[in-house]
Design a protein around this motif. Sequence first.
Motif, PDB file in Angstrom:
ATOM      1  N   PRO A  80       0.782  -1.230   0.000  1.00  0.00           N
ATOM      2  CA  PRO A  80       0.000   0.000   0.000  1.00  0.00           C
ATOM      3  C   PRO A  80       0.818   1.286   0.000  1.00  0.00           C
ATOM      4  CG  PRO A  80      -0.777  -1.490   1.715  1.00  0.00           C
ATOM      5  CD  PRO A  80       0.476  -2.074   1.154  1.00  0.00           C
ATOM      6  N   VAL A  81       2.074   1.246   0.409  1.00  0.00           N
ATOM      7  CA  VAL A  81       2.866   2.478   0.496  1.00  0.00           C
ATOM      8  C   VAL A  81       3.749   2.705  -0.728  1.00  0.00           C
ATOM      9  CG1 VAL A  81       2.867   2.448   3.013  1.00  0.00           C
ATOM     10  CG2 VAL A  81       4.760   1.403   1.781  1.00  0.00           C
ATOM     11  N   LEU A  82       3.646   1.880  -1.737  1.00  0.00           N
ATOM     12  CA  LEU A  82       4.499   1.980  -2.918  1.00  0.00           C
ATOM     13  C   LEU A  82       3.902   2.929  -3.961  1.00  0.00           C
ATOM     14  CD1 LEU A  82       7.080   0.762  -4.215  1.00  0.00           C
ATOM     15  CD2 LEU A  82       5.603  -0.996  -5.215  1.00  0.00           C
ATOM     16  N   ALA A  83       4.735   3.820  -4.486  1.00  0.00           N
ATOM     17  CA  ALA A  83       4.368   4.691  -5.602  1.00  0.00           C
ATOM     18  C   ALA A  83       5.175   4.235  -6.817  1.00  0.00           C
ATOM     19  CB  ALA A  83       4.674   6.146  -5.277  1.00  0.00           C
ATOM     20  N   GLY A  84       4.763   4.643  -8.002  1.00  0.00           N
ATOM     21  CA  GLY A  84       5.495   4.253  -9.203  1.00  0.00           C
ATOM     22  C   GLY A  84       5.682   5.428 -10.143  1.00  0.00           C
ATOM     23  N   TRP A  85       6.604   5.262 -11.076  1.00  0.00           N
ATOM     24  CA  TRP A  85       6.838   6.269 -12.121  1.00  0.00           C
ATOM     25  C   TRP A  85       6.902   5.558 -13.457  1.00  0.00           C
ATOM     26  CZ3 TRP A  85      11.494   6.546 -15.019  1.00  0.00           C
ATOM     27  CH2 TRP A  85      12.494   5.660 -14.607  1.00  0.00           C
ATOM     28  N   TYR A  86       6.374   6.239 -14.487  1.00  0.00           N
ATOM     29  CA  TYR A  86       6.350   5.655 -15.820  1.00  0.00           C
ATOM     30  C   TYR A  86       7.760   5.673 -16.391  1.00  0.00           C
ATOM     31  CZ  TYR A  86       5.399   5.025 -20.774  1.00  0.00           C
ATOM     32  OH  TYR A  86       5.409   4.579 -22.071  1.00  0.00           O
ATOM     33  N   ALA A  87       8.402   4.501 -16.391  1.00  0.00           N
ATOM     34  CA  ALA A  87       9.805   4.376 -16.790  1.00  0.00           C
ATOM     35  C   ALA A  87      10.014   4.545 -18.294  1.00  0.00           C
ATOM     36  CB  ALA A  87      10.367   3.030 -16.333  1.00  0.00           C
ATOM     37  N   GLY A  88       8.953   4.491 -19.085  1.00  0.00           N
ATOM     38  CA  GLY A  88       9.075   4.681 -20.529  1.00  0.00           C
ATOM     39  C   GLY A  88       8.977   6.142 -20.929  1.00  0.00           C
ATOM     40  N   GLY A  89       8.869   7.022 -19.954  1.00  0.00           N
ATOM     41  CA  GLY A  89       8.705   8.440 -20.236  1.00  0.00           C
ATOM     42  C   GLY A  89       9.790   9.269 -19.576  1.00  0.00           C
ATOM     43  N   THR A  90       9.450  10.500 -19.257  1.00  0.00           N
ATOM     44  CA  THR A  90      10.374  11.451 -18.654  1.00  0.00           C
ATOM     45  C   THR A  90      10.695  11.068 -17.214  1.00  0.00           C
ATOM     46  OG1 THR A  90       9.472  13.209 -20.029  1.00  0.00           O
ATOM     47  CG2 THR A  90      10.659  13.899 -18.059  1.00  0.00           C
ATOM     48  N   VAL A  91      11.954  11.198 -16.851  1.00  0.00           N
ATOM     49  CA  VAL A  91      12.386  10.970 -15.474  1.00  0.00           C
ATOM     50  C   VAL A  91      12.102  12.247 -14.679  1.00  0.00           C
ATOM     51  CG1 VAL A  91      14.378  10.512 -13.987  1.00  0.00           C
ATOM     52  CG2 VAL A  91      14.170   9.350 -16.185  1.00  0.00           C
ATOM     53  N   PRO A  92      11.519  12.157 -13.476  1.00  0.00           N
ATOM     54  CA  PRO A  92      11.243  13.365 -12.700  1.00  0.00           C
ATOM     55  C   PRO A  92      12.499  14.224 -12.502  1.00  0.00           C
ATOM     56  CG  PRO A  92      10.133  11.492 -11.718  1.00  0.00           C
ATOM     57  CD  PRO A  92      11.032  10.943 -12.797  1.00  0.00           C
ATOM     58  N   GLY A  93      12.385  15.484 -12.879  1.00  0.00           N
ATOM     59  CA  GLY A  93      13.492  16.430 -12.787  1.00  0.00           C
ATOM     60  C   GLY A  93      14.091  16.777 -14.135  1.00  0.00           C
ATOM     61  N   ALA A  94      13.897  15.903 -15.114  1.00  0.00           N
ATOM     62  CA  ALA A  94      14.375  16.168 -16.474  1.00  0.00           C
ATOM     63  C   ALA A  94      13.315  16.974 -17.222  1.00  0.00           C
ATOM     64  CB  ALA A  94      14.657  14.845 -17.195  1.00  0.00           C
ATOM     65  N   VAL A  95      13.678  17.535 -18.371  1.00  0.00           N
ATOM     66  CA  VAL A  95      12.721  18.299 -19.170  1.00  0.00           C
ATOM     67  C   VAL A  95      11.617  17.373 -19.660  1.00  0.00           C
ATOM     68  CG1 VAL A  95      12.397  19.571 -21.330  1.00  0.00           C
ATOM     69  CG2 VAL A  95      14.399  20.012 -19.919  1.00  0.00           C
ATOM     70  N   GLY A  96      10.381  17.810 -19.501  1.00  0.00           N
ATOM     71  CA  GLY A  96       9.240  17.034 -19.947  1.00  0.00           C
ATOM     72  C   GLY A  96       8.273  16.775 -18.808  1.00  0.00           C
ATOM     73  N   THR A  97       7.263  15.969 -19.101  1.00  0.00           N
ATOM     74  CA  THR A  97       6.231  15.640 -18.123  1.00  0.00           C
ATOM     75  C   THR A  97       6.473  14.243 -17.579  1.00  0.00           C
ATOM     76  OG1 THR A  97       4.665  17.038 -19.302  1.00  0.00           O
ATOM     77  CG2 THR A  97       3.742  15.438 -17.764  1.00  0.00           C
ATOM     78  N   ALA A  98       6.880  14.165 -16.319  1.00  0.00           N
ATOM     79  CA  ALA A  98       7.085  12.884 -15.649  1.00  0.00           C
ATOM     80  C   ALA A  98       5.764  12.449 -15.025  1.00  0.00           C
ATOM     81  CB  ALA A  98       8.165  13.011 -14.580  1.00  0.00           C
ATOM     82  N   VAL A  99       5.478  11.156 -15.095  1.00  0.00           N
ATOM     83  CA  VAL A  99       4.216  10.619 -14.601  1.00  0.00           C
ATOM     84  C   VAL A  99       4.474   9.656 -13.450  1.00  0.00           C
ATOM     85  CG1 VAL A  99       2.169   9.272 -15.211  1.00  0.00           C
ATOM     86  CG2 VAL A  99       3.158  10.868 -16.877  1.00  0.00           C
ATOM     87  N   THR A 100       3.784   9.913 -12.325  1.00  0.00           N
ATOM     88  CA  THR A 100       3.849   9.015 -11.175  1.00  0.00           C
ATOM     89  C   THR A 100       2.427   8.591 -10.824  1.00  0.00           C
ATOM     90  OG1 THR A 100       3.731  10.823  -9.559  1.00  0.00           O
ATOM     91  CG2 THR A 100       5.931  10.134 -10.271  1.00  0.00           C
ATOM     92  N   ALA A 101       2.299   7.435 -10.208  1.00  0.00           N
ATOM     93  CA  ALA A 101       0.979   6.925  -9.857  1.00  0.00           C
ATOM     94  C   ALA A 101       1.082   6.029  -8.631  1.00  0.00           C
ATOM     95  CB  ALA A 101       0.387   6.139 -11.031  1.00  0.00           C
ATOM     96  N   GLY A 102      -0.040   5.892  -7.957  1.00  0.00           N
ATOM     97  CA  GLY A 102      -0.120   5.005  -6.796  1.00  0.00           C
ATOM     98  C   GLY A 102      -1.576   4.744  -6.467  1.00  0.00           C
ATOM     99  N   HIS A 103      -1.789   3.791  -5.598  1.00  0.00           N
ATOM    100  CA  HIS A 103      -3.153   3.395  -5.234  1.00  0.00           C
ATOM    101  C   HIS A 103      -3.774   4.332  -4.210  1.00  0.00           C
ATOM    102  CE1 HIS A 103      -3.267  -0.390  -7.402  1.00  0.00           C
ATOM    103  NE2 HIS A 103      -2.027  -0.620  -7.000  1.00  0.00           N
ATOM    104  N   VAL A 104      -5.093   4.504  -4.338  1.00  0.00           N
ATOM    105  CA  VAL A 104      -5.856   5.222  -3.335  1.00  0.00           C
ATOM    106  C   VAL A 104      -6.185   4.267  -2.183  1.00  0.00           C
ATOM    107  CG1 VAL A 104      -8.139   4.824  -4.358  1.00  0.00           C
ATOM    108  CG2 VAL A 104      -7.744   6.864  -2.991  1.00  0.00           C
ATOM    109  N   ASP A 105      -6.420   3.005  -2.504  1.00  0.00           N
ATOM    110  CA  ASP A 105      -6.564   1.963  -1.494  1.00  0.00           C
ATOM    111  C   ASP A 105      -6.237   0.614  -2.119  1.00  0.00           C
ATOM    112  OD1 ASP A 105      -8.889   1.272  -2.902  1.00  0.00           O
ATOM    113  OD2 ASP A 105     -10.236   2.010  -1.366  1.00  0.00           O
ATOM    114  N   THR A 106      -6.027  -0.359  -1.261  1.00  0.00           N
ATOM    115  CA  THR A 106      -5.663  -1.707  -1.698  1.00  0.00           C
ATOM    116  C   THR A 106      -6.432  -2.714  -0.857  1.00  0.00           C
ATOM    117  OG1 THR A 106      -3.873  -2.055  -0.115  1.00  0.00           O
ATOM    118  CG2 THR A 106      -3.303  -0.881  -2.156  1.00  0.00           C
ATOM    119  N   ARG A 107      -6.257  -3.959  -1.155  1.00  0.00           N
ATOM    120  CA  ARG A 107      -6.879  -5.019  -0.344  1.00  0.00           C
ATOM    121  C   ARG A 107      -6.364  -5.001   1.082  1.00  0.00           C
ATOM    122  NH1 ARG A 107      -5.246  -9.359  -4.390  1.00  0.00           N
ATOM    123  NH2 ARG A 107      -5.382  -7.836  -6.014  1.00  0.00           N
ATOM    124  N   LEU A 108      -5.190  -4.406   1.275  1.00  0.00           N
ATOM    125  CA  LEU A 108      -4.574  -4.365   2.596  1.00  0.00           C
ATOM    126  C   LEU A 108      -4.935  -3.111   3.380  1.00  0.00           C
ATOM    127  CD1 LEU A 108      -1.028  -5.635   1.570  1.00  0.00           C
ATOM    128  CD2 LEU A 108      -2.953  -6.968   2.458  1.00  0.00           C
TER     129      LEU A 108
END
Length: 193
Positions: A80-108
């Motif tokens: 439940p505490v894990l976040a992710g980043w779209y590795a096929g796109g921009t790395v956060p901090g580099a030029v461009g739009t970096a995408v991160t995502a995570g769950h609002v809730d889980t089975r746990l």
Amino acid sequence: MRPLPTGPAPAGPRADGSAGSALASPVPGRSAAAPHPTVRPLAPSTPLRLRIPALKVDAPMTKLALNAAGALEPPPDNNPVLAGWYAGGTVPGAVGTAVTAGHVDTRLGPGVFHRLGAVRKGATVEIVRADGRTAVFTVYAVEVYGKKAFPDRKVYGPSPRPELRVITCGGDYDRKTGYQDNVVVFAAMTAAR
């Protein structure tokens, strides 16, 4: 992202304006304009942690990819505490739009972004990177979109400066189709340390 709802309802606004199910796929287009000044971009480096001090979020990060249908796969829902980043796109901090995502809730229980909709303009999102640098982004918008009308170009579109999107599910939950909306935080890089 199709987590089973548990615990209290997620904090934040809904697409209908009151107080998202697979994520749409990242495709090029235009992003919302950032009103904040930005700083010199950083060289690409793997993101390790995502922090949102206003929400007391301090999450390890994992790489995310697209599924066979071209939608962004969420992080595994067994952490439940894990976040992710779209590795096929921009790395956060580099030029461009970096995408991160995570769950609002889980089975746990509540997920890493359970309170994401409660973040406000001016809050910061910090990305700690493998090069020892931290990219600091300032939130300039928090929006909710119905997943059937998700504005791919606005959310995922390119940027001439370092930008960040933080995405989770939100709105009403349907047992068959999951959450009906996505909460999207728009942020621009305003510092690096």
